[in-house]
Scaffold this active site. Structure first.
Site, PDB file in Angstrom:
ATOM      1  N   LYS A 182       0.842  -1.201   0.000  1.00 33.24           N
ATOM      2  CA  LYS A 182       0.000   0.000   0.000  1.00 33.24           C
ATOM      3  C   LYS A 182       0.874   1.248   0.000  1.00 33.24           C
ATOM      4  CE  LYS A 182      -3.899  -2.412   2.020  1.00 33.24           C
ATOM      5  NZ  LYS A 182      -4.759  -2.731   3.159  1.00 33.24           N
TER       6      LYS A 182
ATOM      7  N   GLN B 210      -4.994  -1.458   9.249  1.00 25.15           N
ATOM      8  CA  GLN B 210      -4.851  -2.782   8.659  1.00 25.15           C
ATOM      9  C   GLN B 210      -5.478  -3.839   9.570  1.00 25.15           C
ATOM     10  OE1 GLN B 210      -3.745  -3.309   5.592  1.00 25.15           O
ATOM     11  NE2 GLN B 210      -3.971  -5.520   5.723  1.00 25.15           N
TER      12      GLN B 210
ATOM     13  N   ASP C 191     -11.193   2.677   3.254  1.00 20.35           N
ATOM     14  CA  ASP C 191     -11.495   1.248   3.109  1.00 20.35           C
ATOM     15  C   ASP C 191     -12.985   1.012   2.856  1.00 20.35           C
ATOM     16  OD1 ASP C 191      -9.448  -0.674   3.156  1.00 20.35           O
ATOM     17  OD2 ASP C 191      -9.120  -0.415   5.309  1.00 20.35           O
TER      18      ASP C 191
HETATM   19  N1  GUN Z   1      -6.806  -6.885   5.700  1.00 25.53           N
HETATM   20  C1  GUN Z   1      -7.021  -7.661   4.618  1.00 25.53           C
HETATM   21  N2  GUN Z   1      -7.598  -6.934   3.638  1.00 25.53           N
HETATM   22  C2  GUN Z   1      -7.744  -5.675   4.118  1.00 25.53           C
HETATM   23  C3  GUN Z   1      -8.265  -4.472   3.566  1.00 25.53           C
HETATM   24  O1  GUN Z   1      -8.730  -4.400   2.428  1.00 25.53           O
HETATM   25  N3  GUN Z   1      -8.220  -3.390   4.380  1.00 25.53           N
HETATM   26  C4  GUN Z   1      -7.730  -3.439   5.633  1.00 25.53           C
HETATM   27  N4  GUN Z   1      -7.746  -2.324   6.351  1.00 25.53           N
HETATM   28  N5  GUN Z   1      -7.242  -4.535   6.182  1.00 25.53           N
HETATM   29  C5  GUN Z   1      -7.256  -5.644   5.411  1.00 25.53           C
END
Ligand code: GUN
Length: 277
Positions: free
Chosen positions: A52, A96, A119
């Site tokens: 990311k 996350q 998100d």
């Molecule tokens: N953990 C696995 N996929 C995601 C996601 O798309 N966003 C977040 N914040 N955590 C994750």
């Protein structure tokens, strides 16, 4: 003959478009900033977070990194989120998941301001999606819509079947397909006569979380099959919810794992960061 949808290529196109857009915005003095919060050092999470941050750098989104120790308390995390909510120079906040078990995930997600919830997990954004109001949309299902559109596959009027009902994929996926005028059915592991339903699908989205569960008996001739699953098989190789080998020859279009839906999630996160609501 079927076509394999190249998610890597499509996600790169999207990131290149966003990179240009972010550069034009910077010329006008507008800079976007994403705060990425990770608690603990789960190896899979660390890979996602690193990717990311790399995508932010590529696209031209400033990223702030909060790497907190595993033993961080819930109140401490909530305090950081409140501080980020207040900061005018921060546009997006991403915590996350999963969080360590001593932290209540729901409380944390609710604490993120819906205006910064890139998100798309906050109930306000989920609700906005369900009633057709603008808001942040969960990145993986938004990525599936882009894969379809950019492959020239029309959704309007089509029988769309979503296999899986999770809050972050299945449910928002159904809402997005409905928004595109698809005729949508959601089914799941408890659905009776599952194959009868999935075999009706012109567009089948598999997000059930079971490795290679969807074989050729679930699929109609000529269907479009989108595989959201990601697992490691016995040989430590990546595979999806779809048994690609048996299903692909029946389809018109299919996404591979890896290289299908996966890369789209980060591209759509970048879209949420650059374009906002
Ligand atoms: N953990 C696995 N996929 C995601 C996601 O798309 N966003 C977040 N914040 N955590 C994750």
């Amino acid at each position: 003959m079927y076509q394999v949808i190249d998610g890597k290529k499509i996600s790169q196109e999207i990131k290149d478009e966003l990179r240009e857009k972010a550069a034009r915005m910077r010329e006008q003095g507008i800079e976007r900033t994403l705060a990425v919060v990770q608690v603990g050092a789960d190896p899979a999470s660390s890979v996602y977070v690193r990717n990311k941050k790399k995508a932010c750098e590529y696209v031209g989104v400033r990223s702030l990194s909060y790497e907190l120790p595993e033993e961080t308390g819930e109140e401490k995390l909530l305090g950081i989120i409140r501080e980020l909510n207040e900061r005018e120079d921060v546009n997006g906040i991403l915590v996350q998941l999963p969080l360590p078990s001593h932290i209540n995930e729901e409380r944390v997600l609710l604490a993120i301001s819906p205006e910064k919830d890139v998100d798309g997990f906050h109930p306000v954004n989920v609700g906005n999606l369900s009633i057709g109001r603008p808001g942040y949309v969960s990145c993986t299902p938004a990525g599936v819509i882009q894969l379809l559109k950019r492959s020239g596959i029309s959704i309007q009027g089509k029988e769309c079947v979503v296999l899986g009902r999770s809050n972050i994929v299945g449910k928002p996926m159904a809402m997005l397909l409905l928004r595109e005028n698809g005729t949508v059915t959601v089914c799941h592991s408890r659905t009776e006569n599952l194959r009868e339903i999935t075999r009706r699908a012109d567009i089948l989205v598999a997000a059930v979380g079971k490795p290679r569960m969807v074989d050729e008996t679930y699929v109609k001739d000529g269907a479009v099959v989108i595989d959201v699953g990601i697992h490691r098989n016995e040989d430590n190789k990546l595979c999806g919810d779809v048994d690609f080998e048996s299903v692909a020859p029946k389809t018109s279009y299919i996404t591979p794992v890896p290289g299908g839906v996966g890369p789209m999630t980060i591209a759509m996160l970048m879209a949420n960061c650059v374009e906002g609501i």
